[in-house]
Design a protein around this motif. Structure first.
Motif, PDB file in Angstrom:
ATOM      1  N   PHE A 128       0.841  -1.071   0.037  1.00 32.66           N
ATOM      2  CA  PHE A 128       0.045   0.043   0.061  1.00 32.66           C
ATOM      3  C   PHE A 128       0.926   1.255   0.010  1.00 32.66           C
ATOM      4  O   PHE A 128       1.540   1.626   1.158  1.00 32.66           O
ATOM      5  CB  PHE A 128      -1.081   0.137   1.196  1.00 32.66           C
ATOM      6  CG  PHE A 128      -1.835   0.930   0.981  1.00 32.66           C
ATOM      7  CD1 PHE A 128      -3.178   0.874   0.464  1.00 32.66           C
ATOM      8  CD2 PHE A 128      -1.718   2.371   1.851  1.00 32.66           C
ATOM      9  CE1 PHE A 128      -4.113   1.875   0.593  1.00 32.66           C
ATOM     10  CE2 PHE A 128      -2.654   3.500   1.960  1.00 32.66           C
ATOM     11  CZ  PHE A 128      -3.719   3.197   1.299  1.00 32.66           C
ATOM     12  N   GLY A 129       0.900   1.912  -1.174  1.00 33.13           N
ATOM     13  CA  GLY A 129       2.019   2.965  -1.136  1.00 33.13           C
ATOM     14  C   GLY A 129       3.239   2.692  -1.044  1.00 33.13           C
ATOM     15  O   GLY A 129       3.791   1.710  -1.443  1.00 33.13           O
ATOM     16  N   THR A 130       3.940   3.393  -0.234  1.00 29.13           N
ATOM     17  CA  THR A 130       5.566   2.916   0.005  1.00 29.13           C
ATOM     18  C   THR A 130       5.480   1.591   1.054  1.00 29.13           C
ATOM     19  O   THR A 130       6.619   1.068   1.557  1.00 29.13           O
ATOM     20  CB  THR A 130       6.160   4.069   0.972  1.00 29.13           C
ATOM     21  OG1 THR A 130       5.463   4.318   2.020  1.00 29.13           O
ATOM     22  CG2 THR A 130       6.267   5.273  -0.091  1.00 29.13           C
ATOM     23  N   LEU A 131       4.385   1.038   1.705  1.00 31.54           N
ATOM     24  CA  LEU A 131       4.313   0.115   2.548  1.00 31.54           C
ATOM     25  C   LEU A 131       4.290  -1.181   1.952  1.00 31.54           C
ATOM     26  O   LEU A 131       3.452  -1.395   1.019  1.00 31.54           O
ATOM     27  CB  LEU A 131       3.270   0.144   3.462  1.00 31.54           C
ATOM     28  CG  LEU A 131       2.910  -0.785   4.593  1.00 31.54           C
ATOM     29  CD1 LEU A 131       4.152  -0.852   5.443  1.00 31.54           C
ATOM     30  CD2 LEU A 131       1.509  -0.845   5.414  1.00 31.54           C
ATOM     31  N   ARG A 132       5.345  -2.005   2.206  1.00 30.06           N
ATOM     32  CA  ARG A 132       5.430  -3.620   1.593  1.00 30.06           C
ATOM     33  C   ARG A 132       5.359  -4.512   2.692  1.00 30.06           C
ATOM     34  O   ARG A 132       6.036  -4.282   3.593  1.00 30.06           O
ATOM     35  CB  ARG A 132       6.461  -3.513   0.944  1.00 30.06           C
ATOM     36  CG  ARG A 132       6.565  -2.831  -0.521  1.00 30.06           C
ATOM     37  CD  ARG A 132       7.695  -2.873  -1.414  1.00 30.06           C
ATOM     38  NE  ARG A 132       8.974  -2.556  -0.454  1.00 30.06           N
ATOM     39  CZ  ARG A 132       9.883  -3.352  -0.220  1.00 30.06           C
ATOM     40  NH1 ARG A 132       9.682  -4.845  -0.227  1.00 30.06           N
ATOM     41  NH2 ARG A 132      11.078  -3.128   0.592  1.00 30.06           N
ATOM     42  N   LEU A 133       4.501  -5.586   2.482  1.00 25.76           N
ATOM     43  CA  LEU A 133       4.632  -6.697   3.443  1.00 25.76           C
ATOM     44  C   LEU A 133       4.808  -7.917   2.687  1.00 25.76           C
ATOM     45  O   LEU A 133       4.302  -8.323   1.674  1.00 25.76           O
ATOM     46  CB  LEU A 133       3.208  -6.812   4.276  1.00 25.76           C
ATOM     47  CG  LEU A 133       2.775  -5.871   5.395  1.00 25.76           C
ATOM     48  CD1 LEU A 133       2.798  -4.308   4.789  1.00 25.76           C
ATOM     49  CD2 LEU A 133       1.686  -6.407   5.935  1.00 25.76           C
ATOM     50  N   ASP A 134       5.537  -8.755   3.330  1.00 25.23           N
ATOM     51  CA  ASP A 134       5.856 -10.137   2.907  1.00 25.23           C
ATOM     52  C   ASP A 134       5.287 -11.064   3.854  1.00 25.23           C
ATOM     53  O   ASP A 134       5.813 -11.310   5.017  1.00 25.23           O
ATOM     54  CB  ASP A 134       7.652 -10.310   2.780  1.00 25.23           C
ATOM     55  CG  ASP A 134       7.797 -11.617   2.122  1.00 25.23           C
ATOM     56  OD1 ASP A 134       7.171 -12.707   2.292  1.00 25.23           O
ATOM     57  OD2 ASP A 134       8.884 -11.802   1.637  1.00 25.23           O
ATOM     58  N   GLN A 135       4.199 -11.673   3.680  1.00 25.84           N
ATOM     59  CA  GLN A 135       3.231 -12.492   4.235  1.00 25.84           C
ATOM     60  C   GLN A 135       4.086 -13.860   4.923  1.00 25.84           C
ATOM     61  O   GLN A 135       3.862 -14.365   5.627  1.00 25.84           O
ATOM     62  CB  GLN A 135       1.996 -12.620   3.999  1.00 25.84           C
ATOM     63  CG  GLN A 135       1.199 -11.481   3.974  1.00 25.84           C
ATOM     64  CD  GLN A 135      -0.154 -11.381   3.309  1.00 25.84           C
ATOM     65  OE1 GLN A 135      -0.344 -11.828   2.085  1.00 25.84           O
ATOM     66  NE2 GLN A 135      -1.254 -11.448   4.305  1.00 25.84           N
TER      67      GLN A 135
END
Length: 225
Positions: A128-135
């Motif tokens: 989301f935008g600059t936010l990145r998540l590696d689940q």
């Protein structure tokens, strides 16, 4: 993985939505370019399927504007325009792939998978935008900076990213703690407060808004809702 489908033909859209859901994709559908551009600006999608003949704009212009705005989401154009010049125009405005209508659904799926692989997006990654998540690795980043989050805080943040809009407290409780939990709404508020403090330390990070009667929503900095 989350896709954006931009298609004004309901029949084609429903056909694609059913098939892509069966392949494990989460798909949002927009019928016009204006709403599609706003959605893609969030950075929440691993790829976009873009029709060219939209009611409010030409898909070529939309793709060109996205690239000019720095939005690099992979785009496959799905269109009845089939000449060599049409395809060249599509690539020239920033498309990553081009599939003429009518098309074989298996080919669309294969081209999407190849396009996403080339972009470096792995299964389990959401943004989301600059936010990145590696689940899979259970890691969160703002840009290249890794966030220090507890397991539960990571799960709450992932639920907000995947929600794509307001997420109710009850929904967060069920998705993070489970449907049989006896945890109170106050626990959600505690983790939301923690996430706000973590995100506030990064000027480019999204923020979490509280929406009366609706829950919580991730928004880009300076975005109004």
């Amino acid at each position: 993985m989350k896709l954006l489908l931009v298609e004004d033909d309901p029949g084609i859209a429903r056909f694609a939505l059913r098939g892509l859901a069966a392949e494990g994709y989460v798909v949002d559908w927009h019928r016009d370019g204006r709403n599609a551009a706003a959605s893609l600006a969030t950075g929440s999608y691993c790829a976009a399927i873009l029709d060219l003949g939209l009611p409010d704009c030409d898909g070529l212009d939309l793709c060109r504007d996205l690239r000019a705005a720095g939005i690099d989401t992979p785009v496959i154009m799905l269109t009845a325009r089939t000449t060599l010049q049409d395809r060249l125009d599509g690539f020239d405005c920033g498309a990553d792939d081009y599939l003429p209508k009518p098309f074989a659904f298996a080919e669309l799926v294969a081209r999407l998978a190849a396009m996403i692989r080339r972009s470096g997006m792995r299964p389990g990654r959401i943004a989301f935008g600059t936010l990145r998540l590696d689940q899979i690795a259970r890691e969160a980043f703002v840009g290249t900076v890794r966030l220090t989050l507890s397991r539960r805080a990571f799960d709450v943040l992932a639920a907000l990213v995947q929600g794509g809009g307001p997420v109710a407290r009850e929904t967060l409780l069920k998705s993070v703690w489970g449907s049989d939990t006896e945890v109170s709404d106050n626990s959600v508020d505690v983790y939301i407060g923690t996430l706000r403090r973590v995100l506030a330390a990064h000027p480019d990070a999204p923020t979490i808004r509280t929406l009366r009667g609706q829950g919580f929503q991730l928004v880009l900095k300076n975005e109004t809702i």
